[in-house]
Design a protein around this motif. Structure first.
Motif, PDB file in Angstrom:
ATOM      1  N   VAL A  75       0.862  -1.177   0.000  1.00 35.54           N
ATOM      2  CA  VAL A  75       0.000   0.000   0.000  1.00 35.54           C
ATOM      3  C   VAL A  75       0.898   1.226   0.000  1.00 35.54           C
ATOM      4  CG1 VAL A  75      -1.764   1.248   1.308  1.00 35.54           C
ATOM      5  CG2 VAL A  75      -1.804  -1.259   1.238  1.00 35.54           C
ATOM      6  N   GLY A  76       0.674   2.125  -0.927  1.00 32.29           N
ATOM      7  CA  GLY A  76       1.511   3.310  -1.068  1.00 32.29           C
ATOM      8  C   GLY A  76       1.256   4.360  -0.007  1.00 32.29           C
ATOM      9  N   SER A  77       1.829   5.519  -0.214  1.00 25.86           N
ATOM     10  CA  SER A  77       1.655   6.659   0.684  1.00 25.86           C
ATOM     11  C   SER A  77       0.377   7.416   0.328  1.00 25.86           C
ATOM     12  CB  SER A  77       2.855   7.608   0.572  1.00 25.86           C
ATOM     13  OG  SER A  77       4.026   6.967   1.035  1.00 25.86           O
ATOM     14  N   ASP A  78      -0.180   8.091   1.339  1.00 22.34           N
ATOM     15  CA  ASP A  78      -1.382   8.917   1.166  1.00 22.34           C
ATOM     16  C   ASP A  78      -2.567   8.121   0.631  1.00 22.34           C
ATOM     17  OD1 ASP A  78      -0.041  11.399   1.961  1.00 22.34           O
ATOM     18  OD2 ASP A  78       1.063  11.128   0.094  1.00 22.34           O
ATOM     19  N   VAL A  79      -2.668   6.876   1.047  1.00 19.24           N
ATOM     20  CA  VAL A  79      -3.762   5.992   0.641  1.00 19.24           C
ATOM     21  C   VAL A  79      -4.811   5.968   1.744  1.00 19.24           C
ATOM     22  CG1 VAL A  79      -4.382   3.567   0.215  1.00 19.24           C
ATOM     23  CG2 VAL A  79      -2.369   4.559  -0.889  1.00 19.24           C
ATOM     24  N   PHE A  80      -6.079   6.014   1.338  1.00 14.51           N
ATOM     25  CA  PHE A  80      -7.198   5.866   2.268  1.00 14.51           C
ATOM     26  C   PHE A  80      -7.857   4.526   1.991  1.00 14.51           C
ATOM     27  CE2 PHE A  80     -11.747   6.013   3.067  1.00 14.51           C
ATOM     28  CZ  PHE A  80     -11.768   6.372   4.409  1.00 14.51           C
ATOM     29  N   ILE A  81      -7.987   3.708   3.039  1.00 16.87           N
ATOM     30  CA  ILE A  81      -8.700   2.435   2.941  1.00 16.87           C
ATOM     31  C   ILE A  81      -9.902   2.536   3.865  1.00 16.87           C
ATOM     32  CG2 ILE A  81      -8.578  -0.058   3.195  1.00 16.87           C
ATOM     33  CD1 ILE A  81      -5.548   0.139   2.769  1.00 16.87           C
ATOM     34  N   GLY A 118      -1.805   7.702  -3.169  1.00 20.30           N
ATOM     35  CA  GLY A 118      -2.934   8.604  -3.340  1.00 20.30           C
ATOM     36  C   GLY A 118      -4.262   7.955  -3.678  1.00 20.30           C
ATOM     37  N   ALA A 119      -4.334   6.635  -3.710  1.00 24.22           N
ATOM     38  CA  ALA A 119      -5.588   5.961  -4.034  1.00 24.22           C
ATOM     39  C   ALA A 119      -6.533   5.989  -2.832  1.00 24.22           C
ATOM     40  CB  ALA A 119      -5.325   4.520  -4.460  1.00 24.22           C
ATOM     41  N   ALA A 120      -7.827   5.841  -3.112  1.00 19.11           N
ATOM     42  CA  ALA A 120      -8.844   5.785  -2.061  1.00 19.11           C
ATOM     43  C   ALA A 120      -9.736   4.585  -2.340  1.00 19.11           C
ATOM     44  CB  ALA A 120      -9.670   7.058  -2.034  1.00 19.11           C
TER      45      ALA A 120
END
Length: 150
Positions: A75-81, A118-120
């Motif tokens: 999981v990358g940085s700035d990701v919202f799960i 940066g994905a959500a």
């Protein structure tokens, strides 16, 4: 025991194994479980009832309540799960684990799912093994992701 920076907050009712690495400024809330070599970047947040078992998370990742993630996820940085998201790492989920290579998933030799920076990921989504969620992508709540998203 693996010493952690003093700026890491781990709620006394969370379970965090000694071999877990958590970056400075990160917070792990009550009833979360982080086990078997999980790596968390800096300034991450892990909400109650999340279960993280041996994956890699970048900086500023937000893992909401009820997320289920075993080994083999990057999981990358700035990701919202979002809440109750499930990341799947086994294409053939039978009781027999013949052919399932847990060691390769835990070592980072290969990944079951990759979520780029940066994905959500919306609440209740299910990500099946072999998918990659591209940089800045948004996965709708309740989606079942069977193919990669650019």
């Amino acid at each position: 025991m693996n010493p952690r920076p003093s700026s890491v907050f781990i709620h006394p009712m969370a379970v965090v194994d000694d071999d877990v690495k958590i970056g400075v400024g990160s917070k792990v809330w009550q009833f979360a479980s982080i086990t078997r070599g999980t790596v968390m970047g800096k300034d991450c947040s892990v909400s109650p009832f999340a279960m993280l078992d041996g994956s890699i998370y970048g900086d500023r990742a937000v893992v909401s309540g009820g997320v289920m993630a075993g080994a083999g996820f990057k999981v990358g940085s700035d990701v919202f799960i979002g809440p109750n998201v499930v990341l799947c790492n086994d294409l053939w989920p039978f009781a027999s684990k013949e052919g399932y290579d847990d060691a390769a998933l835990r070592s980072g030799e290969r990944f079951a799912v990759i979520i780029d920076d940066g994905a959500a990921i919306g609440a209740g989504a299910v990500l099946l093994p072999g998918v990659r969620i591209g940089k800045g992508s948004v996965v709708a709540a309740g989606a079942v992701v069977t193919h990669s998203i650019a």
